[in-house]
Write an enzyme that holds these catalytic residues in place. Structure first.
Site, PDB file in Angstrom:
ATOM      1  N   HIS A 198     -29.203  10.288 -58.436  1.00 39.60           N
ATOM      2  CA  HIS A 198     -29.331  11.724 -58.676  1.00 39.60           C
ATOM      3  C   HIS A 198     -28.056  12.300 -59.292  1.00 39.60           C
ATOM      4  O   HIS A 198     -28.100  13.024 -60.285  1.00 39.60           O
ATOM      5  CB  HIS A 198     -29.688  12.434 -57.362  1.00 39.60           C
ATOM      6  N   HIS A 228     -27.474  13.721 -63.322  1.00 37.46           N
ATOM      7  CA  HIS A 228     -26.884  15.007 -63.719  1.00 37.46           C
ATOM      8  C   HIS A 228     -25.572  14.835 -64.492  1.00 37.46           C
ATOM      9  O   HIS A 228     -25.131  15.780 -65.150  1.00 37.46           O
ATOM     10  CB  HIS A 228     -26.688  15.902 -62.502  1.00 37.46           C
ATOM     11  N   HIS A 282     -36.977  14.887 -61.889  1.00 36.54           N
ATOM     12  CA  HIS A 282     -37.133  15.605 -60.615  1.00 36.54           C
ATOM     13  C   HIS A 282     -38.572  15.565 -60.122  1.00 36.54           C
ATOM     14  O   HIS A 282     -38.820  15.528 -58.918  1.00 36.54           O
ATOM     15  CB  HIS A 282     -36.600  17.028 -60.736  1.00 36.54           C
ATOM     16  N   GLU A 313     -33.696  24.990 -65.844  1.00 38.07           N
ATOM     17  CA  GLU A 313     -32.526  24.412 -65.154  1.00 38.07           C
ATOM     18  C   GLU A 313     -31.409  25.440 -64.933  1.00 38.07           C
ATOM     19  O   GLU A 313     -30.923  25.507 -63.801  1.00 38.07           O
ATOM     20  CB  GLU A 313     -32.005  23.202 -65.944  1.00 38.07           C
ATOM     21  N   HIS A 361     -33.049  26.949 -61.515  1.00 37.24           N
ATOM     22  CA  HIS A 361     -32.702  25.775 -60.717  1.00 37.24           C
ATOM     23  C   HIS A 361     -31.278  25.879 -60.162  1.00 37.24           C
ATOM     24  O   HIS A 361     -31.060  25.730 -58.967  1.00 37.24           O
ATOM     25  CB  HIS A 361     -32.854  24.510 -61.563  1.00 37.24           C
ATOM     26  N   HIS A 378     -30.135  26.410 -56.195  1.00 36.82           N
ATOM     27  CA  HIS A 378     -29.267  25.524 -55.408  1.00 36.82           C
ATOM     28  C   HIS A 378     -28.216  26.352 -54.665  1.00 36.82           C
ATOM     29  O   HIS A 378     -27.940  26.127 -53.492  1.00 36.82           O
ATOM     30  CB  HIS A 378     -28.565  24.503 -56.321  1.00 36.82           C
ATOM     31  N   HIS A 385     -37.527  21.758 -55.167  1.00 40.14           N
ATOM     32  CA  HIS A 385     -38.014  21.051 -56.349  1.00 40.14           C
ATOM     33  C   HIS A 385     -39.537  21.053 -56.423  1.00 40.14           C
ATOM     34  O   HIS A 385     -40.096  21.014 -57.522  1.00 40.14           O
ATOM     35  CB  HIS A 385     -37.394  19.658 -56.451  1.00 40.14           C
TER      36      HIS A 385
HETATM   37 CU   LIG Z   1     -31.218  17.265 -59.517  1.00 41.59          CU
END
Ligand SMILES: [Cu+2]
Length: 674
Positions: A215, A219, A245, A350, A365, A369, A405
């Protein structure tokens, strides 16, 4: 001048780099050795002569002809350093912290602009001793991945470079005690939570150190901050964001079904976050990761992100889907009701610098987070460090990561469902008949113990001896197996074979319809093959999957082998491990159940003629391109990711009407502890 120095080097002998003065980079072994040394004990001063010398004597801006940008990036970073604006050492670093990210990227920029290996290494050594270690490690990893100078280098597993981000406080404390008392130790790492928490049944997935490396590396390979000015375009980055994802989500769901849990529900801004999370994880500097109780309600995070903005941005994105176009910043309309639409949608969700209108669509996204991560202290009253959600290394530990997600995945699904279903022609391959699907070997999973090194979790000093400290963790693995496909072809053809494993029943045992089930399919493999006219028996090993990567060698192995290779006596195949983006091969199969869990093994054979370099791909076996692409190149497959299951299938007879598509029911067995 150059000549004189060259003579001097020869006189000094073997301790200087052989290619110190050459324009072409040193061989892989030397580069690997240098990167190992730069990362070795990254929180402590450099301890290798030539790097120490570079850190002390190199003047980064003395000769601006060393840089592609004539020293612009290096001057900027030096100015920040002189002005004491950079984050101190021995402080946590989070990529989601805007200022900290800027600083890390300033260093990345310097490394990317270094014309030669020598310049890059001198800068790396110089700034390693002067900038925050988290920023340094991030910038170096990103540069090795994206700079031509890094080609072939195996990045050491992050769980051994920065172990605090991969193991728990209990293990770290034991490692410290072991060091203090000079008693070697091997400590077993338990997954967070107790049996009273049903989420703990699937913690082995979210807390798997290999999955976390995948992961975080994904990124790094496809950073949201990527600017094409660094040298190239990241092909289909937005679509890859969706697909990688989506695959994490469906894999997590398959693990849940294997453990008698419902598939994960999405996150709602106006409902409580059902699952709390106590990470039991500690920063090397800055205390414990924050804990969130059950049923927390979303609150605005002061000065950073408001719940209202999330709702507004979401509804603008859903509007774009409903209307079939995105509105770019200059007011033009970008049609998304086509195969490329998903790529644009990924960019705005994103969001990345590729977003055509971040002002309007926000950064759903990334903001999610942060807002989710800050719910333990939304008003900053307790001065807590960032949460697990604010690091790609740790985010999947929190069950809310998968809710988040799933929420985004459902937005992507809304878009895919707005596209017309494929016609029989679009998914067909005339003259090609997939007559049988088989698997050699039982599909069987088990847990095994894995040991990794904790030496870099504890500080060292010249007066205290090194002590062996390691962690052992239970991890999912499976026996190797081989697919066998019988394909009859009327003529010789280049073909792409796509293999999916789809849970057959929901948590109540009810069989999914084809249309319900196709969105839950795990991508197992995708490969190119040349069909001859007549009968073909295609065998494909599970270890060759283009979804997965092999286990990363340990940091110590990389150190030993690079040192041996520099001395001329290693045949270690670094190239085999050069990519760490990809699902760990041992996690290719979901856990399954003791009595065998049913899955549909869906196989589709389609025309590969128009794919990028299908010839080269027919021989490639280890490249993990399906979810990670190929560095610096176009994504190899011209079809949408997830094809042909990415669009609605109103009737499975349409799918099966083409002779090139078929499925069979298989069972995955879990045989318990190994
Ligand atoms: Cu991710």
């Amino acid at each position: 001048m150059k000549l004189v120095l060259a003579v001097l080097c020869l006189a000094v002998g073997a301790s200087a780099w052989p290619q110190w003065l050459s324009d072409s980079p040193p061989d892989l072994a030397h580069r690997q050795q240098t990167v190992n040394r730069l990362l070795y004990r990254s929180t402590e001063p450099l301890r290798f002569d030539e790097l120490e010398a570079a850190a002390a004597n190199f003047h980064p801006d003395a000769d601006t002809s060393l840089y592609k940008d004539d020293g612009v990036a290096v001057k900027r970073l030096l100015k920040e350093l002189e002005d004491h604006r950079l984050l101190e050492k021995h402080h946590w670093f989070s990529l989601f912290n805007t200022r900290q990210r800027e600083e890390a990227l300033m260093l990345f920029d310097v490394l990317m602009n270094s014309k030669t290996w020598e310049t890059a290494v001198n800068n790396a050594a110089y700034f390693r001793e002067r900038v925050n270690e988290g920023e340094f490690v991030y910038a170096l990893y990103a540069a090795v991945i994206h700079s031509d100078l890094g080609t072939g280098i195996v990045l050491p597993p992050l769980y051994e470079v920065t172990p605090h981000m991969f193991t728990n406080s209990e293990v770290i404390q034991k490692a410290y005690t072991a060091k203090m008392t000079q008693t070697p130790g091997k400590f077993s790492m338990e997954f967070t939570g107790s049996k009273k928490n049903s989420e703990q049944r699937v913690a082995y997935f979210g807390e798997d150190i290999g999955m976390n490396v995948h992961h975080v590396t994904w990124h790094l390979d496809f950073p949201f901050w990527w600017n094409d000015a660094y040298g190239y375009h990241l092909d289909r980055k937005g679509e890859l964001f969706f697909w990688a994802h989506h695959q994490l989500t469906v894999r997590f769901d398959a693990e849940r079904l294997s453990n008698n849990l419902d598939v994960v529900d999405e996150l709602y801004w106006d409902r409580p976050i059902k699952e709390g999370f106590a990470p039991h994880t500690t920063y090397r500097y800055g205390g414990e990761f924050p804990t969130r109780p059950d049923n927390a309600r979303f609150e605005d995070v002061d000065g950073i992100v408001r719940v209202r903005d999330m709702i507004i941005h979401e509804s603008r994105i859903r509007d774009a889907i409903a209307q079939g176009y995105i509105t770019a910043a200059d007011g033009t309309k970008i049609d998304i009701r086509n195969s490329e639409g998903i790529d644009h949608l990924g960019d705005i969700i994103e969001s990345s610098l590729y977003s055509p209108n971040a002002q309007y669509y926000g950064a759903l996204h990334n903001s999610a987070h942060v807002i989710l991560g800050r719910q333990a202290d939304p008003h900053g009253k307790f001065n807590l460090p960032p949460s697990v959600m604010e690091h790609f290394e740790t985010a999947t530990r929190d069950p809310a990561f998968f809710r988040l997600h799933k929420y985004m995945d459902n937005i992507f699904k809304e878009h895919k469902d707005s596209l017309p279903p494929y016609t029989a022609e679009e998914i067909g391959f005339p003259g090609v008949h997939l007559t049988s699907i088989g698997v050699e070997g039982k599909l069987e999973t088990f847990f095994e113990d894995f040991e990794f090194d904790l030496r870099m979790a504890v500080d060292s000093s010249e007066s205290v001896k090194e002590v062996a400290v390691s962690a052992t963790v239970s991890r999912l693995n499976h026996n190797d197996f081989t697919y066998e496909f019988d394909i009859k072809s009327d003529v010789a053809k280049h073909a792409v074979v796509r293999v999916f494993l789809c849970p057959r029943r929901d948590s109540n045992g009810i069989i999914y319809t084809f249309e319900e089930g196709r969105w839950n399919c795990i991508e197992m493999d995708k490969f190119w093959t040349k069909l001859s006219a007549g009968d073909n028996v295609i065998k494909r090993k599970s270890s060759d999957s283009s979804v997965t990567v092999p286990d990363v060698p340990s940091f110590q192995t990389l150190i030993t082998e690079a040192d041996k290779a520099v001395a001329g006596s290693s045949d270690f195949d670094f190239a085999h491990y050069a990519r760490s983006c990809g699902i760990p091969n041992r996690m290719l199969l979901p856990k399954g159940t003791e009595n065998g869990m049913e899955f549909a093994l869906v196989v589709s054979v389609t025309d590969g003629e128009s794919d990028e370099q299908h010839d080269a791909l027919e021989d490639a076996t280890t490249e993990s391109h399906t979810q990670c692409g190929i560095h610096g190149e176009k994504y190899p497959d011209h079809q949408p990711m997830g094809f042909p299951l990415d669009r609605p299938i109103p009737d499975e007879r349409v799918f099966l009407s083409s002779d090139n598509n078929a499925y069979t029911i298989v069972k995955v067995y879990f045989k318990g502890e190994h």
